[in-house]
Design a protein around this motif. Structure first.
Motif, mmCIF file in Angstrom:
data_model
loop_
_atom_site.group_PDB
_atom_site.id
_atom_site.type_symbol
_atom_site.label_atom_id
_atom_site.label_comp_id
_atom_site.label_asym_id
_atom_site.label_seq_id
_atom_site.Cartn_x
_atom_site.Cartn_y
_atom_site.Cartn_z
ATOM 1 N N UNK A 13 -48.911 -42.566 -44.834
ATOM 2 C CA UNK A 13 -50.272 -43.083 -44.991
ATOM 3 C C UNK A 13 -51.225 -42.028 -45.551
ATOM 4 N N UNK A 14 -51.061 -40.787 -45.148
ATOM 5 C CA UNK A 14 -51.901 -39.720 -45.698
ATOM 6 C C UNK A 14 -51.677 -39.580 -47.210
ATOM 7 N N UNK A 125 -70.607 -37.067 -32.504
ATOM 8 C CA UNK A 125 -69.603 -36.399 -33.316
ATOM 9 C C UNK A 125 -69.362 -37.259 -34.547
ATOM 10 N N UNK A 126 -69.690 -36.750 -35.724
ATOM 11 C CA UNK A 126 -69.393 -37.425 -36.979
ATOM 12 C C UNK A 126 -68.024 -36.916 -37.410
ATOM 13 N N UNK A 127 -67.029 -37.775 -37.327
ATOM 14 C CA UNK A 127 -65.635 -37.365 -37.501
ATOM 15 C C UNK A 127 -65.068 -37.807 -38.843
ATOM 16 N N UNK A 128 -64.594 -36.854 -39.646
ATOM 17 C CA UNK A 128 -63.906 -37.234 -40.874
ATOM 18 C C UNK A 128 -62.482 -37.684 -40.548
ATOM 19 N N UNK A 139 -56.937 -41.787 -38.416
ATOM 20 C CA UNK A 139 -55.842 -40.969 -38.930
ATOM 21 C C UNK A 139 -56.456 -39.695 -39.466
ATOM 22 N N UNK A 140 -56.201 -38.584 -38.794
ATOM 23 C CA UNK A 140 -56.757 -37.300 -39.210
ATOM 24 C C UNK A 140 -55.888 -36.617 -40.242
ATOM 25 N N UNK A 141 -56.146 -35.339 -40.429
ATOM 26 C CA UNK A 141 -55.423 -34.560 -41.441
ATOM 27 C C UNK A 141 -54.039 -34.118 -40.954
#
Length: 187
Positions: A13-14, A125-128, A139-141
């Motif tokens: 997915x990334x 918290x503004x989360x990328x 889904x993070x990095x």
């Protein structure tokens, strides 16, 4: 589902999301970033007291939130400083031009104990992330930096996923340690 299979699904997915984001034009990024900043300002700008907001310096594939410094002058904006080994801390930043390159060549605040802000002192918290669902899955990095830090926050703080509209998906594979966001703001 096995942990190995979930990790492979996340990596797939990334890769797909990287390809999708390459198709987002500079004009689309700018327009969507402005709309996202407007939505954030509308959400927090009505507070009767100053809030502490954890933001981030945008990578080319992320919404640019830098105008929040101008649009939210009464709020305390803090930014992540990552360290090798998967730890992250937030520092109060007055001037985005004072950032330095950190690990992964991501701009981050200098390591100054006077500007350090505990996760328990952050209201929003503004989360990328690479992708989000409308229900708050993220889904993070892949490094786990945000998940580890967010596990230290107060339950009253709000987690806001920040992304371009192209990053909204119907479902994501998740693991037990994955922390969901309370709301997603995209444009």
């Amino acid at each position: 589902m096995s942990e190995t299979l979930i990790k492979k699904q996340k990596q797939t997915l990334r890769c797909k999301m990287r390809a999708t984001l390459k198709g987002v034009t500079a004009e689309q990024r700018s327009t969507q970033s402005a709309a996202i900043c407007y939505a954030i300002k509308s959400m927090v700008g009505t507070s009767s007291h100053p809030l502490t907001i954890a933001s981030f310096v945008a990578l080319p594939s992320e919404p640019d939130l830098s105008e929040l410094h101008t649009n939210l002058p009464n709020m305390r904006l803090v930014y992540p400083r990552s360290q090798a080994g998967g730890t992250m801390h937030f520092h109060h930043v007055h001037d985005l031009n004072k950032m330095e390159l950190g690990i992964y060549n991501i701009p981050q605040p200098p390591d100054n104990p006077d500007t350090l802000v505990a996760a328990t002192d952050i209201d929003f918290f503004l989360c990328p992330g690479f992708a989000f669902t409308e229900f708050g899955q993220r889904l993070g990095k892949g490094g786990g930096y945000y998940d580890r830090l967010l596990s230290q926050r107060l339950p009253t703080s709000r987690l806001i996923g920040i992304c371009f509209k192209e990053q909204i998906v119907t479902e994501l594979p998740t693991e037990e340690h994955d922390i969901m966001v309370d709301q997603v703001i995209s444009a």
